[in-house]
Design a protein around this motif. Sequence first.
Motif, PDB file in Angstrom:
ATOM      1  N   GLU A 125      39.096   4.406  57.208  1.00  0.00           N
ATOM      2  CA  GLU A 125      39.464   5.791  56.930  1.00  0.00           C
ATOM      3  C   GLU A 125      38.305   6.490  56.240  1.00  0.00           C
ATOM      4  O   GLU A 125      37.435   5.834  55.662  1.00  0.00           O
ATOM      5  CB  GLU A 125      40.735   5.879  56.096  1.00  0.00           C
ATOM      6  CG  GLU A 125      40.619   5.373  54.679  1.00  0.00           C
ATOM      7  CD  GLU A 125      41.951   5.469  53.935  1.00  0.00           C
ATOM      8  OE1 GLU A 125      42.962   4.980  54.460  1.00  0.00           O
ATOM      9  OE2 GLU A 125      41.957   6.032  52.838  1.00  0.00           O
ATOM     10  N   THR A 126      38.318   7.800  56.315  1.00  0.00           N
ATOM     11  CA  THR A 126      37.307   8.622  55.660  1.00  0.00           C
ATOM     12  C   THR A 126      37.991   9.532  54.656  1.00  0.00           C
ATOM     13  O   THR A 126      39.048  10.104  54.948  1.00  0.00           O
ATOM     14  CB  THR A 126      36.544   9.475  56.691  1.00  0.00           C
ATOM     15  OG1 THR A 126      35.887   8.596  57.612  1.00  0.00           O
ATOM     16  CG2 THR A 126      35.509  10.368  56.019  1.00  0.00           C
ATOM     17  N   VAL A 127      37.385   9.643  53.476  1.00  0.00           N
ATOM     18  CA  VAL A 127      37.893  10.533  52.444  1.00  0.00           C
ATOM     19  C   VAL A 127      36.790  11.526  52.079  1.00  0.00           C
ATOM     20  O   VAL A 127      35.637  11.134  51.909  1.00  0.00           O
ATOM     21  CB  VAL A 127      38.343   9.750  51.186  1.00  0.00           C
ATOM     22  CG1 VAL A 127      38.785  10.700  50.083  1.00  0.00           C
ATOM     23  CG2 VAL A 127      39.459   8.773  51.532  1.00  0.00           C
ATOM     24  N   GLU A 128      37.167  12.781  51.991  1.00  0.00           N
ATOM     25  CA  GLU A 128      36.242  13.837  51.572  1.00  0.00           C
ATOM     26  C   GLU A 128      36.539  14.149  50.107  1.00  0.00           C
ATOM     27  O   GLU A 128      37.488  14.866  49.803  1.00  0.00           O
ATOM     28  CB  GLU A 128      36.431  15.093  52.426  1.00  0.00           C
ATOM     29  CG  GLU A 128      36.286  14.883  53.924  1.00  0.00           C
ATOM     30  CD  GLU A 128      34.858  14.713  54.394  1.00  0.00           C
ATOM     31  OE1 GLU A 128      33.922  14.948  53.596  1.00  0.00           O
ATOM     32  OE2 GLU A 128      34.668  14.352  55.566  1.00  0.00           O
ATOM     33  N   PHE A 129      35.742  13.581  49.204  1.00  0.00           N
ATOM     34  CA  PHE A 129      35.942  13.843  47.777  1.00  0.00           C
ATOM     35  C   PHE A 129      35.351  15.190  47.373  1.00  0.00           C
ATOM     36  O   PHE A 129      35.700  15.739  46.338  1.00  0.00           O
ATOM     37  CB  PHE A 129      35.324  12.724  46.930  1.00  0.00           C
ATOM     38  CG  PHE A 129      36.027  11.405  47.082  1.00  0.00           C
ATOM     39  CD1 PHE A 129      37.312  11.219  46.589  1.00  0.00           C
ATOM     40  CD2 PHE A 129      35.410  10.350  47.719  1.00  0.00           C
ATOM     41  CE1 PHE A 129      37.969  10.003  46.730  1.00  0.00           C
ATOM     42  CE2 PHE A 129      36.055   9.126  47.863  1.00  0.00           C
ATOM     43  CZ  PHE A 129      37.332   8.950  47.379  1.00  0.00           C
ATOM     44  N   GLY A 130      34.436  15.712  48.172  1.00  0.00           N
ATOM     45  CA  GLY A 130      33.802  16.983  47.884  1.00  0.00           C
ATOM     46  C   GLY A 130      32.591  16.820  46.978  1.00  0.00           C
ATOM     47  O   GLY A 130      32.281  15.721  46.506  1.00  0.00           O
ATOM     48  N   ALA A 131      31.908  17.927  46.748  1.00  0.00           N
ATOM     49  CA  ALA A 131      30.687  17.932  45.935  1.00  0.00           C
ATOM     50  C   ALA A 131      31.060  17.970  44.455  1.00  0.00           C
ATOM     51  O   ALA A 131      30.851  18.958  43.762  1.00  0.00           O
ATOM     52  CB  ALA A 131      29.808  19.113  46.327  1.00  0.00           C
ATOM     53  N   ILE A 132      31.619  16.864  43.969  1.00  0.00           N
ATOM     54  CA  ILE A 132      32.104  16.791  42.587  1.00  0.00           C
ATOM     55  C   ILE A 132      31.115  16.088  41.669  1.00  0.00           C
ATOM     56  O   ILE A 132      31.407  15.853  40.498  1.00  0.00           O
ATOM     57  CB  ILE A 132      33.480  16.091  42.530  1.00  0.00           C
ATOM     58  CG1 ILE A 132      33.426  14.676  43.121  1.00  0.00           C
ATOM     59  CG2 ILE A 132      34.537  16.941  43.234  1.00  0.00           C
ATOM     60  CD1 ILE A 132      34.719  13.881  42.996  1.00  0.00           C
ATOM     61  N   GLY A 133      29.944  15.756  42.206  1.00  0.00           N
ATOM     62  CA  GLY A 133      28.922  15.087  41.417  1.00  0.00           C
ATOM     63  C   GLY A 133      28.883  13.594  41.714  1.00  0.00           C
ATOM     64  O   GLY A 133      29.909  12.980  42.009  1.00  0.00           O
ATOM     65  N   ARG A 134      27.697  13.041  41.644  1.00  0.00           N
ATOM     66  CA  ARG A 134      27.460  11.645  42.005  1.00  0.00           C
ATOM     67  C   ARG A 134      28.366  10.676  41.234  1.00  0.00           C
ATOM     68  O   ARG A 134      29.003   9.815  41.815  1.00  0.00           O
ATOM     69  CB  ARG A 134      25.979  11.317  41.764  1.00  0.00           C
ATOM     70  CG  ARG A 134      25.574   9.922  42.177  1.00  0.00           C
ATOM     71  CD  ARG A 134      24.059   9.725  42.027  1.00  0.00           C
ATOM     72  NE  ARG A 134      23.651   8.426  42.487  1.00  0.00           N
ATOM     73  CZ  ARG A 134      23.407   8.118  43.748  1.00  0.00           C
ATOM     74  NH1 ARG A 134      23.535   9.035  44.693  1.00  0.00           N
ATOM     75  NH2 ARG A 134      23.038   6.893  44.088  1.00  0.00           N
ATOM     76  N   HIS A 135      28.416  10.829  39.925  1.00  0.00           N
ATOM     77  CA  HIS A 135      29.201   9.908  39.108  1.00  0.00           C
ATOM     78  C   HIS A 135      30.683   9.965  39.499  1.00  0.00           C
ATOM     79  O   HIS A 135      31.341   8.926  39.636  1.00  0.00           O
ATOM     80  CB  HIS A 135      29.020  10.241  37.621  1.00  0.00           C
ATOM     81  CG  HIS A 135      29.862   9.395  36.715  1.00  0.00           C
ATOM     82  ND1 HIS A 135      29.536   8.087  36.416  1.00  0.00           N
ATOM     83  CD2 HIS A 135      31.030   9.660  36.097  1.00  0.00           C
ATOM     84  CE1 HIS A 135      30.481   7.584  35.625  1.00  0.00           C
ATOM     85  NE2 HIS A 135      31.391   8.522  35.412  1.00  0.00           N
TER      86      HIS A 135
END
Length: 155
Positions: A125-135
């Motif tokens: 599966e693929t999840v799009e966490f978004g541009a929330i920062g690397r950490h």
Amino acid sequence: MQAADVLQAARDRGVMIATAESCTGGLIAGALTEVPGSSEAFDRGFVTYSNGAKQQMLGVTSDTLTEFGAVSEEVAAQMAAGALRNSDAGIAVSVTGIAGPGGSEHKPEGRVCFGIAQAYGTHTETVEFGAIGRHRVRAATVEHALQLLLDALRG
């Protein structure tokens, strides 16, 4: 604690766990081995950050990397299957993604592909966490991978 629950579920099923990690660089294995007694249920972890490591250690094919790119469900599937094949584990989880900063229109920051391999097959599966920062992307990836393991072990 989620990692402790995953390890207990593996003990209950009588299987060992293996991890194959790219974007998390070993954080999933680290979360599991942080728990005392984890050696009863955790077999090994593969940190395969480069494409060469994915090929050499896990058997990801150059054709798959060329056709789909490192951040793809196809690569996640081969990573998980390779971790299962190259270990004494009964279940393996894989992650490959773009923690950031950066990314592209086709592979945006925060996209992570997951794989779960067991003897009877592999789920991705693929999840799009978004541009929330690397950490935060890496932390969210660890949490999601542990939940996938828990669901698969209890399923």
